[in-house]
Design a protein around this motif. Structure first.
Motif, mmCIF file in Angstrom:
data_model
loop_
_atom_site.group_PDB
_atom_site.id
_atom_site.type_symbol
_atom_site.label_atom_id
_atom_site.label_comp_id
_atom_site.label_asym_id
_atom_site.label_seq_id
_atom_site.Cartn_x
_atom_site.Cartn_y
_atom_site.Cartn_z
ATOM 1 N N ASP A 186 -11.562 11.450 -5.671
ATOM 2 C CA ASP A 186 -10.861 11.782 -4.954
ATOM 3 C C ASP A 186 -10.393 10.716 -3.667
ATOM 4 O O ASP A 186 -8.626 10.746 -3.871
ATOM 5 C CB ASP A 186 -11.258 12.882 -3.517
ATOM 6 N N LYS A 187 -10.030 9.520 -3.429
ATOM 7 C CA LYS A 187 -9.893 8.779 -3.283
ATOM 8 C C LYS A 187 -9.036 7.701 -4.039
ATOM 9 O O LYS A 187 -7.828 7.998 -3.277
ATOM 10 C CB LYS A 187 -10.697 7.681 -2.861
ATOM 11 N N GLY A 188 -9.066 8.341 -5.468
ATOM 12 C CA GLY A 188 -7.898 7.837 -5.502
ATOM 13 C C GLY A 188 -6.928 8.796 -6.062
ATOM 14 O O GLY A 188 -5.315 8.135 -6.383
ATOM 15 N N PHE A 189 -7.380 10.282 -5.805
ATOM 16 C CA PHE A 189 -6.434 11.230 -5.806
ATOM 17 C C PHE A 189 -5.209 10.440 -4.329
ATOM 18 O O PHE A 189 -3.984 9.968 -4.535
ATOM 19 C CB PHE A 189 -6.537 12.052 -6.244
ATOM 20 N N GLU A 190 -5.851 10.228 -3.683
ATOM 21 C CA GLU A 190 -4.964 10.196 -2.477
ATOM 22 C C GLU A 190 -4.132 8.538 -2.903
ATOM 23 O O GLU A 190 -3.076 8.627 -2.097
ATOM 24 C CB GLU A 190 -6.134 9.762 -1.193
ATOM 25 N N ASP A 191 -4.430 7.705 -3.233
ATOM 26 C CA ASP A 191 -4.093 6.221 -3.869
ATOM 27 C C ASP A 191 -3.121 6.643 -4.301
ATOM 28 O O ASP A 191 -1.751 5.459 -4.085
ATOM 29 C CB ASP A 191 -5.113 5.425 -4.019
ATOM 30 N N ALA A 192 -2.641 7.679 -4.999
ATOM 31 C CA ALA A 192 -1.779 7.780 -6.303
ATOM 32 C C ALA A 192 -0.692 8.488 -5.769
ATOM 33 O O ALA A 192 0.553 8.103 -6.253
ATOM 34 C CB ALA A 192 -2.417 8.632 -7.583
ATOM 35 N N LYS A 193 -0.774 9.285 -4.588
ATOM 36 C CA LYS A 193 0.478 9.598 -4.119
ATOM 37 C C LYS A 193 1.225 8.692 -3.687
ATOM 38 O O LYS A 193 2.621 8.902 -4.209
ATOM 39 C CB LYS A 193 -0.150 10.011 -3.306
ATOM 40 N N PRO A 194 0.879 7.933 -2.658
ATOM 41 C CA PRO A 194 2.362 6.571 -2.583
ATOM 42 C C PRO A 194 2.804 5.609 -3.636
ATOM 43 O O PRO A 194 3.733 5.451 -3.671
ATOM 44 C CB PRO A 194 1.127 5.721 -1.731
ATOM 45 N N VAL A 195 1.870 5.515 -4.673
ATOM 46 C CA VAL A 195 2.448 5.042 -6.398
ATOM 47 C C VAL A 195 3.260 5.776 -6.429
ATOM 48 O O VAL A 195 4.735 5.476 -6.907
ATOM 49 C CB VAL A 195 1.325 4.850 -7.076
ATOM 50 N N ILE A 196 3.448 7.289 -6.543
ATOM 51 C CA ILE A 196 4.620 8.217 -7.084
ATOM 52 C C ILE A 196 5.447 7.971 -6.366
ATOM 53 O O ILE A 196 6.578 8.039 -7.034
ATOM 54 C CB ILE A 196 3.370 9.354 -7.487
ATOM 55 N N ALA A 197 5.620 8.191 -4.943
ATOM 56 C CA ALA A 197 6.087 8.052 -4.076
ATOM 57 C C ALA A 197 7.108 7.036 -3.985
ATOM 58 O O ALA A 197 8.164 7.325 -4.032
ATOM 59 C CB ALA A 197 5.730 8.109 -2.093
ATOM 60 N N ALA A 198 6.493 6.206 -4.398
ATOM 61 C CA ALA A 198 7.647 4.764 -4.701
ATOM 62 C C ALA A 198 7.885 4.154 -5.964
ATOM 63 O O ALA A 198 9.278 4.215 -5.548
ATOM 64 C CB ALA A 198 6.106 3.597 -4.798
ATOM 65 N N LEU A 199 7.400 5.200 -6.680
ATOM 66 C CA LEU A 199 8.353 4.768 -7.873
ATOM 67 C C LEU A 199 9.712 6.249 -8.401
ATOM 68 O O LEU A 199 10.538 6.080 -8.292
ATOM 69 C CB LEU A 199 7.530 6.006 -9.043
ATOM 70 N N LYS A 200 9.421 7.275 -7.497
ATOM 71 C CA LYS A 200 10.678 8.542 -6.938
ATOM 72 C C LYS A 200 11.679 7.696 -6.470
ATOM 73 O O LYS A 200 12.773 7.601 -5.804
ATOM 74 C CB LYS A 200 10.172 9.349 -6.578
ATOM 75 N N SER A 201 11.364 6.278 -4.894
ATOM 76 C CA SER A 201 11.879 6.006 -5.065
ATOM 77 C C SER A 201 12.944 4.797 -5.489
ATOM 78 O O SER A 201 13.965 4.473 -5.032
ATOM 79 C CB SER A 201 11.114 5.425 -3.245
ATOM 80 N N LYS A 202 12.131 4.798 -6.448
ATOM 81 C CA LYS A 202 13.034 4.059 -7.030
ATOM 82 C C LYS A 202 13.927 3.945 -8.028
ATOM 83 O O LYS A 202 14.904 3.574 -9.121
ATOM 84 C CB LYS A 202 12.305 2.398 -8.310
ATOM 85 N N GLY A 203 14.027 5.584 -8.141
ATOM 86 C CA GLY A 203 15.244 6.347 -8.684
ATOM 87 C C GLY A 203 13.940 7.006 -10.575
ATOM 88 O O GLY A 203 15.558 7.770 -10.696
ATOM 89 N N PHE A 204 13.444 7.010 -10.484
ATOM 90 C CA PHE A 204 12.452 7.307 -11.332
ATOM 91 C C PHE A 204 12.693 8.861 -11.109
ATOM 92 O O PHE A 204 11.922 9.923 -10.442
ATOM 93 C CB PHE A 204 11.085 7.050 -11.965
ATOM 94 N N SER A 205 12.859 10.186 -12.298
ATOM 95 C CA SER A 205 13.541 11.158 -12.272
ATOM 96 C C SER A 205 12.268 12.026 -12.776
ATOM 97 O O SER A 205 11.718 13.460 -12.850
ATOM 98 C CB SER A 205 14.675 11.872 -12.589
#
Length: 264
Positions: free
Chosen positions: A101-120
């Protein structure tokens, strides 16, 4: 997930392993990152309990990167992977501080960072512990494709709630995802015409075989590489399809804007 099978063949962890990538911070976590940064396709590899410094895992990350993907292997355990030699933290104790459950929460900012870098388009593959985190990500729009490899903690209800296309690669001998459970997963996927997915069981394999194989065992390497290729094929099909559809939609929106502007 406290039995010995989960912890068999522990890797010799090394902070310097990985031939093509480097360790940097992304979304608040340290991560092994490899692959072309100008790619529009990113893949998260979510480790088993031994964490992101496992040599076979980083070797796989480099292999996926060579196919044109930007690959991120986060350190969800904050430098504290499970260690069989640490008698003060047997697995049932260790897991209390490193729940999925903590891993799931920690993954969200990583995905947000990737999207902010332009990964579609972003895919995620989870091994053992990491598979449960991938399932949770796949229940929403966080990822566009998912792969589970010898999953732990995943239940039938999880498969019923999935939105992301999924490939489930299981072992013949696995107390955490036995063939009987995998068959239930397959039945759910078969009943959901709107969701693309499949289950594949690898004969003669045991839990952990895709990342904790003996590199000197030719048969074990061959089985692992077959699973790796299945994973790559899945991401190639569904991430690239998503990117094409996304691009077409963007063109449509621009055309619509132009038509609207002209009509005015």
């Amino acid at each position: 997930m406290s039995g010995p099978q989960c912890c068999e063949n522990p890797p010799a962890l090394s902070s310097s392993c990985g031939a093509s990538g480097s360790v940097l911070e992304l979304g608040g976590l340290k991560a092994y990152v490899t692959g072309p940064s100008d790619s529009k396709l990113a893949i998260l590899l979510l480790s088993d309990v031994y964490g992101y410094e496992a040599p076979n895992l980083r070797k796989l990350a480099d292999k996926v990167a060579a196919a044109g993907f930007y690959v991120v292997v986060p350190d969800f355990f904050y430098g504290d992977p499970y260690s069989p030699e640490n008698s003060e933290k047997p697995l049932p104790v260790w897991i209390q501080s490193h729940g999925t459950d903590k891993g799931f929460e920690d993954a969200k900012p990583v995905i947000a960072a990737l999207k902010s870098k332009g990964f579609s388009a972003i895919g995620a593959a989870g091994f053992c512990w990491g598979a449960k985190v991938v399932v949770e990500l796949g229940k929403s729009d966080y990822i566009q494709a998912a792969v589970l490899l010898h999953p732990s903690f995943v239940k039938v209800d999880d498969i019923k709630e999935l939105k992301a296309p999924i490939a489930i690669l299981g072992a013949e001998d696995d107390i955490y995802s036995p063939p009987e459970l995998l068959k239930e997963f397959e039945d759910v996927l078969s009943s959901r015409a709107e969701l693309n997915g499949y289950v594949k069981i690898f004969p003669g394999t045991s839990h952990g075989w895709t990342v904790r194989y003996n590199v000197e065992d030719e048969k074990a390497v061959k089985c692992a590489e077959e699973a790796h290729q299945n994973m790559l094929d899945w991401f190639a099909e569904y991430l690239k399809t998503f990117t094409t559809e996304f691009a077409c939609m963007a063109v449509f929106v621009e055309v619509f804007k132009c038509m609207t502007s002209t009509s005015k």
